[in-house]
Design a protein around this motif. Structure first.
Motif, short mmCIF file in Angstrom:
data_model
loop_
_atom_site.label_atom_id
_atom_site.label_comp_id
_atom_site.label_asym_id
_atom_site.label_seq_id
_atom_site.Cartn_x
_atom_site.Cartn_y
_atom_site.Cartn_z
N UNK A 347 0.61 -1.18 0.16
CA UNK A 347 0.14 0.28 -0.42
C UNK A 347 0.95 1.40 0.34
N UNK A 348 2.10 1.24 1.00
CA UNK A 348 2.84 2.40 1.05
C UNK A 348 3.11 2.39 -0.53
N UNK A 349 3.87 1.76 -1.50
CA UNK A 349 4.18 1.93 -2.58
C UNK A 349 3.56 1.62 -3.69
N UNK A 350 2.09 1.33 -3.78
CA UNK A 350 0.92 2.00 -5.03
C UNK A 350 -0.14 2.90 -3.96
N UNK A 351 -0.49 2.98 -3.49
CA UNK A 351 -1.24 4.03 -2.97
C UNK A 351 -0.18 5.97 -1.96
N UNK A 352 0.84 5.56 -1.69
CA UNK A 352 1.26 6.46 -0.84
C UNK A 352 2.76 7.34 -1.95
N UNK A 353 2.89 6.33 -2.05
CA UNK A 353 3.93 6.37 -3.49
C UNK A 353 3.79 7.34 -4.60
N UNK A 354 3.56 5.78 -5.76
CA UNK A 354 3.17 6.08 -6.80
C UNK A 354 1.79 7.47 -6.95
N UNK A 355 0.94 7.12 -6.13
CA UNK A 355 -0.14 7.79 -6.49
C UNK A 355 -0.47 9.56 -6.00
N UNK A 356 -0.23 9.74 -4.69
CA UNK A 356 0.33 10.89 -3.94
C UNK A 356 1.52 11.81 -4.18
N UNK A 357 2.51 10.98 -3.69
CA UNK A 357 3.53 11.32 -4.19
C UNK A 357 4.70 11.10 -5.43
N UNK A 358 3.99 10.31 -6.56
CA UNK A 358 5.18 10.83 -7.65
C UNK A 358 4.27 11.62 -8.09
N UNK A 359 2.88 12.28 -8.04
CA UNK A 359 2.18 13.91 -8.66
C UNK A 359 2.14 14.87 -8.34
N UNK A 360 2.96 14.77 -6.60
CA UNK A 360 3.06 16.20 -6.13
C UNK A 360 4.43 16.65 -6.68
N UNK A 361 4.82 15.68 -6.32
CA UNK A 361 6.96 15.84 -7.44
C UNK A 361 6.79 15.95 -8.71
N UNK A 362 6.28 15.21 -9.21
CA UNK A 362 6.15 15.51 -11.17
C UNK A 362 5.50 17.30 -11.51
N UNK A 363 4.82 17.94 -10.21
CA UNK A 363 3.62 18.90 -10.58
C UNK A 363 4.85 19.91 -10.43
N UNK A 364 5.36 19.78 -9.12
CA UNK A 364 6.49 20.58 -8.91
C UNK A 364 7.60 20.87 -9.71
N UNK A 365 7.85 19.62 -10.02
CA UNK A 365 9.98 19.32 -10.55
C UNK A 365 8.78 19.89 -12.18
N UNK A 366 7.69 19.98 -12.77
CA UNK A 366 7.44 20.75 -14.25
C UNK A 366 7.31 21.61 -14.08
N UNK A 367 7.07 22.58 -12.76
CA UNK A 367 6.76 24.01 -13.03
C UNK A 367 8.15 24.45 -12.77
N UNK A 368 9.13 23.96 -11.56
CA UNK A 368 10.48 24.75 -12.15
C UNK A 368 10.80 24.28 -13.34
N UNK A 369 10.77 23.40 -14.12
CA UNK A 369 11.58 23.05 -15.19
C UNK A 369 10.92 23.57 -16.51
N UNK A 370 10.13 24.33 -16.83
CA UNK A 370 9.29 25.25 -17.13
C UNK A 370 8.85 26.38 -17.26
N UNK A 371 9.12 26.76 -15.74
CA UNK A 371 8.53 27.88 -15.73
C UNK A 371 9.19 28.95 -14.13
#
Length: 665
Positions: A347-371
């Protein structure tokens, strides 16, 4: 934020017989999630929890440890409070039944009920089994002997005070029938009505003389107040109830809006407690919710095997919020949940790391990378945006609908459905493709704004369940947690804000190959601790030589015909839940899964096994035994045991792995 009035809620108070395991800890986390959510909605919440510290078991454990009962409960209560605090629970009051104000008020309550004729002096009288320390009626005996151990019984009598339960039974039945929300889930209500109230209530013993660790009856000090009149009244004594005049805190908060308890103590909270309140002329709590159990999966939970799961061990391996997520998400509304170390990692890997953690990290990283971290609302929309916004703005009401019914697992699932929709939105809009064309940059900015706004709303809804994680998310997005009333509105994130340029990984994926060796260390430490405790209790160390195995001859019974034997049906069962029978020192009540059905079986094995030890065990069961009541609890079969010359019992278990329901022939 709207002001919706008061909301007084309690957990059951934890019995201070030992360190609470993760199943016990589930209740306080569940209660905290409800309390936090109610506060967010606008309620003035008062959340009370604590410890139940009197009784014979405490006295015996203290004597075995060589300390006073007060020293013993001080240690355990401190451990309970430390775990409740570790789990970031926001209780307003931590009560102890050894608190002087509680003890003083309990004495007053006892005297008031005695003076008005609801409590009277009498005696236990019946057939007494000395080894089991239990009274039995003639009808409860089996072949004229103790139903627990099969030994001889003798007439005996013990003085005690009793409460006239039958005086209020009809009034309580009428109340339950006219207040369908009082006992939840409905299955608990049906059980209380059919098994206890409708068959008729016996008067309840409310004092004991066989031990001294309790609140003395001040006008008859050889008696101490028995556990339930002491423990249950904490819900009113610790908010200022007093028969001579109650406090403003009591006047404000009573009746309780919610008593949150385990299903094993529903009877005490929905029969004894409301009757006590009727006798005190106080209104009844609005709702009693009996939650299911969190069971160790695949094996019995036993310190001797080192597989009891404790919250502090989980926190060391996974963190506070991951532990909170698991116990909240994995508990169904009515049925028991299952916990294993492997399932927690999954559950840690599938829900917390993949669904939530990865979403937040990707969104912030793309904002930094592109803007360069700046999040802008440009108004360059597409049709796919509308579906995302509909899901996000509709989630608050879905969560509210689930929380109003105390379906907390479903509520947290609804929040994660919002995050799943955000991940799908990334796949649909492909920001990395938009970034390749300068003409699409305003569209890319809008996509990242929509994601940031959606995550902000999701964090607000997540806060009741995973408060630290929610705060970390909004901090990284350079915003704050939004008011509940605004969580159905899209577009409030301030355009032009800059997200952090050093995003923190909320939940880094775990490798089971790295985690499980640490789990084995925990198990080994538990087992060593248990063995040391057993040696200390025995007062001796083991010798290298084992005594020669003895044999036992017993008196033969009369021969039976083969047809008689064939009338008996034996099957393999799996014990999925177990609890001590309150009226007996010998009996355990087990829920035994046999094939697709579950039978309730009462067995006289309490002195040989703890409830935690038998859960998960495959056992041999006589399944077609006529149901009978033992100590007031219905038993629908018999567990097979062997007994040695010292009266030690061992459950009979299959030698090889066998499925539940397999026929024993």
């Amino acid at each position: 934020m709207s002001n919706k009035g008061k909301y007084y809620m309690t957990t059951a108070i934890a019995y201070t017989s030992g360190k609470p395991h993760i199943g016990n800890t589930y209740e306080i986390v569940l209660a905290d999630a409800i309390a936090r959510y109610k506060r967010a909605e606008g309620y003035d919440v008062y959340f009370q929890t604590g410890t139940d510290e009197h009784g014979q078991k405490i006295q015996e454990k203290a004597e075995a440890a060589g300390i006073t009962p007060k020293e013993y409960v001080d240690n355990v209560a401190g451990e309970v409070k430390a775990i409740w605090d570790l789990m970031n629970t926001s209780y307003d009051n931590f009560v102890r039944t050894t608190d002087a104000d509680h003890e003083k008020c309990v004495k007053k309550i006892f005297k008031k009920l005695y003076d008005q004729g609801d409590i009277y002096k009498g005696a236990y009288e019946g057939l007494y089994c000395t080894p089991c320390e239990s009274f039995w009626t003639e009808s409860q005996l089996v072949d004229g002997k103790c139903p627990d151990c099969g030994r001889e019984v003798k007439p005996a009598k013990e003085e005690a005070y009793f409460f006239k339960m039958s005086k209020y039974a009809d009034r309580l039945i009428d109340y339950i029938n006219t207040h369908p929300e009082f006992i939840q889930p409905v299955s608990r209500k049906n059980e209380m009505m059919n098994n206890f109230l409708l068959p008729g209530l016996q008067d309840l013993c409310v004092s004991r003389t066989s031990f001294s660790w309790g609140i003395p009856v001040d006008f008859d000090p050889k008696h101490v107040v028995y556990v339930w009149l002491d423990a249950l009244t904490n819900y009113i004594t610790k908010i200022g109830y007093d028969p001579d005049g109650s406090s403003e805190l009591f006047q404000k908060n009573w009746p309780a809006d919610l008593h949150l308890i385990g299903k094993d103590i529903v009877r005490f909270h929905t029969i004894y407690w409301p009757i006590f309140l009727m006798a005190l002329d106080l209104p009844l709590p609005k709702q009693v919710f009996g939650h299911p159990w969190l069971l160790q999966g695949g094996d019995k939970m036993s310190k001797s095997k080192g597989n009891v799961i404790y919250a502090d061990d989980m926190v060391r391996l996974f963190g506070v919020d991951a532990t909170r997520y698991f116990v909240l998400h994995e508990m169904p509304f009515e049925n028991d949940g299952v916990i294993t170390w492997e399932l927690v990692i999954e559950r840690f890997n599938s829900d917390l790391a993949n669904i939530l953690g990865n979403l937040v990290n990707r969104t912030i990283s793309m904002s930094n990378k592109y803007f360069d971290g700046v999040v802008r609302k440009t108004g360059v929309t597409a049709e796919v945006d509308e579906d995302l916004k509909a899901v996000v703005t509709g989630t608050r009401d879905k969560v509210q609908e689930k929380m109003d019914k105390l379906r907390v697992a479903d509520a947290i699932t609804a929040v994660f459905d919002l995050f799943r929709r955000c991940n799908k939105y990334i796949d649909e809009t492909t920001p990395w493709v938009l970034a390749k064309d300068e003409a699409d940059h305003d569209r890319l900015a809008e996509v990242l704004y929509n994601l940031t706004e959606s995550i902000t709303i999701g964090a607000g809804l997540l806060h009741s369940f995973l408060p630290e994680t929610a705060e970390k998310i909004v901090n990284q997005l350079n915003t704050t947690l939004r008011d509940y009333d605004d969580l159905d509105k899209f577009g409030l994130y301030e355009s032009g804000s800059r997200v952090t340029d050093t995003p923190e990984i909320l939940f880094a994926r775990l490798d089971a190959k790295e985690v499980m060796p640490k789990v084995e260390e925990i198990k080994a430490a538990q087992k060593a601790e248990f063995e040391a405790e057993q040696k200390k209790l025995a007062g001796e160390t083991e010798t290298a030589e084992e005594a020669e195995e003895s044999v036992i001859d017993i008196e033969p019974k009369a021969e039976i015909e083969y047809d008689d034997f064939m009338k008996m049906q034996f099957q393999v069962g799996e014990i999925i839940a177990c609890e001590a029978v309150p009226k007996s020192k010998k009996l355990l009540c087990s829920q035994v899964k046999i094939g697709s059905q579950v039978k309730q079986i009462v067995s006289g094995i309490r002195k040989h096994y703890t409830p935690e030890e038998v859960v998960g065990k495959k056992v041999m069961v006589l399944v077609n035994l006529k149901p009978a009541k033992l100590a007031g609890v219905v038993s629908e079969g018999m567990l097979l045991c062997a007994e040695d010359e010292n009266g030690e019992l061992a459950l009979m278990v299959p030698e090889k792995k066998m499925p539940s329901g397999a026929e024993i022939c």
